[in-house]
Design a protein around this motif. Structure first.
Motif, PDB file in Angstrom:
ATOM      1  N   PHE A 356       0.825  -1.214   0.000  1.00  0.00           N
ATOM      2  CA  PHE A 356       0.000   0.000   0.000  1.00  0.00           C
ATOM      3  C   PHE A 356       0.857   1.262   0.000  1.00  0.00           C
ATOM      4  O   PHE A 356       0.479   2.278  -0.586  1.00  0.00           O
ATOM      5  CB  PHE A 356      -0.968  -0.026   1.191  1.00  0.00           C
ATOM      6  N   LEU A 361      -1.007   4.631  -1.581  1.00  0.00           N
ATOM      7  CA  LEU A 361      -2.303   4.681  -0.909  1.00  0.00           C
ATOM      8  C   LEU A 361      -2.160   4.830   0.604  1.00  0.00           C
ATOM      9  O   LEU A 361      -3.162   4.912   1.312  1.00  0.00           O
ATOM     10  CB  LEU A 361      -3.107   3.416  -1.235  1.00  0.00           C
ATOM     11  N   ALA A 362      -0.915   4.860   1.071  1.00  0.00           N
ATOM     12  CA  ALA A 362      -0.636   5.110   2.491  1.00  0.00           C
ATOM     13  C   ALA A 362       0.683   5.855   2.570  1.00  0.00           C
ATOM     14  O   ALA A 362       1.662   5.492   1.905  1.00  0.00           O
ATOM     15  CB  ALA A 362      -0.567   3.800   3.278  1.00  0.00           C
ATOM     16  N   ALA A 368      -0.640   2.461   6.608  1.00  0.00           N
ATOM     17  CA  ALA A 368      -1.010   1.261   5.844  1.00  0.00           C
ATOM     18  C   ALA A 368      -1.545   0.173   6.764  1.00  0.00           C
ATOM     19  O   ALA A 368      -2.533  -0.499   6.453  1.00  0.00           O
ATOM     20  CB  ALA A 368       0.196   0.746   5.060  1.00  0.00           C
ATOM     21  N   LEU A 371      -5.055   1.019   7.802  1.00  0.00           N
ATOM     22  CA  LEU A 371      -5.982   0.772   6.686  1.00  0.00           C
ATOM     23  C   LEU A 371      -6.360  -0.709   6.631  1.00  0.00           C
ATOM     24  O   LEU A 371      -7.538  -1.070   6.498  1.00  0.00           O
ATOM     25  CB  LEU A 371      -5.338   1.204   5.364  1.00  0.00           C
ATOM     26  N   GLY A 377      -8.358  -2.264   3.075  1.00  0.00           N
ATOM     27  CA  GLY A 377      -7.310  -2.531   2.093  1.00  0.00           C
ATOM     28  C   GLY A 377      -7.562  -3.814   1.326  1.00  0.00           C
ATOM     29  O   GLY A 377      -7.853  -4.851   1.916  1.00  0.00           O
ATOM     30  N   SER A 405      -7.772   1.098  -1.829  1.00  0.00           N
ATOM     31  CA  SER A 405      -8.077   1.653  -0.519  1.00  0.00           C
ATOM     32  C   SER A 405      -9.548   2.034  -0.532  1.00  0.00           C
ATOM     33  O   SER A 405      -9.949   2.959  -1.251  1.00  0.00           O
ATOM     34  CB  SER A 405      -7.206   2.882  -0.233  1.00  0.00           C
TER      35      SER A 405
END
Length: 416
Positions: A356, A361-362, A368, A371, A377, A405
């Motif tokens: 991630f 996305l993190a 991460a 998430l 995730g 995500s």
């Protein structure tokens, strides 16, 4: 080996786990159409893949000319089924039960035809609140109480497991089996139902209903259970860290439903084709025997056929086309943003939280992990529950990893 078309096909597809008297049921089905039912607990406003085997049993029953009854547990929902549960369910209101029954009816209409659509052979929608709500406790005790042995009820696995735990079993829940037995007798009296089908965890309750009808009415009726379905890796069918795989599009988008089946483990493809599609058994076995890259084509067929039953052929085709655009090389970049990833990173095994981060996305490993722990995730549309799960080149789909995500942020990682 059964001779009636329903039992013959049900057995070939792996739908039968136990039956109280298979030979006698076979004879009854050969003699003419029968009426059979499955009960549904209205604890949510949609059914999910965990219910799918019982629904497919009703669908197959109707295909072979028999009459299905879908019994809504509007009365028993006020108690809650204690079978194999760690603790008592929270009691739900009449308004919530009514809302959930309406949603479950919509779910079932995706699979079977009801009497308002086909008066000659359509399914019946019944609600046990119609008779259970009117019962007098004293009359119930006089009518059926003498026919239930406490020692026998305590011997049921579903009861024994609860009694072995610290939570125990309330007297409220203990009555559930009696009321479900009462349902079977009532459906036999009202509709001539001679067969109850359900999951293997319902065996004790089903047998109790058969005994009650025999003792009080002198009737021979039958019980048939479907197997508990788990994946080859041992996971319970239809469950994930993000919750149930719902069959209504209002609860789960059709594309995600398609993807659930597309992500079937290789070893399960043939079995799931037989259980959850209408394809001929021989074709299911042929597809399930494919190896290598060819098994992925069988998975797409499984996904499309299962989705077509639930959401219609057009919606299934759209989901398959969306997946093709997203995952197939040459069109993936146009559909989703793509990020190059040094191939050596994933070749050595890349932990999920790093996946991630690499996808952007993190912002950090901690973000991460949060998430993933929150169930938001996904990799290749599968919810990730273990932040340290490793991904390698073997996990690529059409040369990429799709990293998500939530439901709106998607990135393709392509090793270079």
């Amino acid at each position: 080996m059964p001779k009636s078309p329903f039992l013959l096909e049900a057995q070939a597809r792996g739908l039968i786990f136990q039956c109280t008297d298979l030979d006698a049921l076979d004879e009854a089905m050969l003699a003419g159409p029968i009426t059979a039912y499955v009960g549904f607990d209205p604890t949510a406003d949609s059914l999910h893949v965990g219910n799918a085997l019982s629904i497919m049993a009703l669908r197959l029953l109707q295909k072979h000319g028999h009459r299905p009854i879908a019994l809504m547990g509007g009365g028993t929902a006020k108690i809650g089924d204690p079978s194999f549960r760690d603790e008592a369910r929270s009691l739900i209101t009449d308004e919530t039960i009514a809302h959930n029954i309406a949603g479950i009816e919509k779910s079932l209409r995706q699979f079977i035809t009801f009497s308002d659509e086909d008066p000659s052979s359509g399914a019946v929608l019944a609600n046990n609140a119609d008779w259970l709500d009117k019962l007098s406790y004293i009359n119930l005790l006089q009518d059926v109480g003498a026919h239930f042995s406490i020692s026998r009820m305590l011997s049921f696995d579903s009861v024994k497991q609860r009694l072995d735990r610290e939570q125990g079993l309330t007297f409220l829940e203990f009555n559930y089996s009696i009321l479900q037995s009462y349902d079977f007798r009532e459906l036999n009296r009202r509709y001539g139902a001679v067969l109850q089908m359900g999951g293997s965890d319902q065996w004790g309750n089903i047998v109790s209903g058969i005994d009650l009808a025999r003792r009080t009415d002198g009737k021979q009726i039958f019980g048939l259970t479907t197997p508990l379905v788990t994946t080859s890796s041992g996971a319970k069918m239809g469950k994930s860290a993000n919750g149930a795989t719902w069959v209504r599009a209002e609860r789960l988008p059709t594309f995600e439903y398609w993807q659930f089946w597309r992500n079937t483990e290789d070893a399960d493809v043939g079995r799931f084709l037989k259980l959850f599609t209408d394809l001929p058994v021989e074709e299911c076995e042929r597809l399930g025997a494919l190896q290598g890259a060819d098994i992925n084509e069988a998975k797409k067929i499984l996904a499309t056929e299962a989705t077509a039953i639930c959401h219609g052929r057009a919606a299934a085709g759209e989901a398959a086309e969306t997946a093709r655009r997203v995952f197939e090389q040459g069109s993936a970049q146009a559909a989703l943003p793509e990020i190059d990833l040094p191939a050596n990173l994933i070749a050595e095994g890349l932990p999920a939280f790093r996946v991630f981060q690499e996808a952007g996305l993190a912002a950090s490993g901690g973000e991460a992990r949060r998430l993933i722990r929150g169930g938001g995730g996904r990799v290749n549309d599968v919810v990730i529950s273990d932040e340290n799960q490793t991904f390698t080149l073997d996990d690529l789909r059409e040369g990429v990893l799709k990293v998500s995500s939530g439901k709106k942020k998607h990135v393709l990682l392509r090793p270079v």
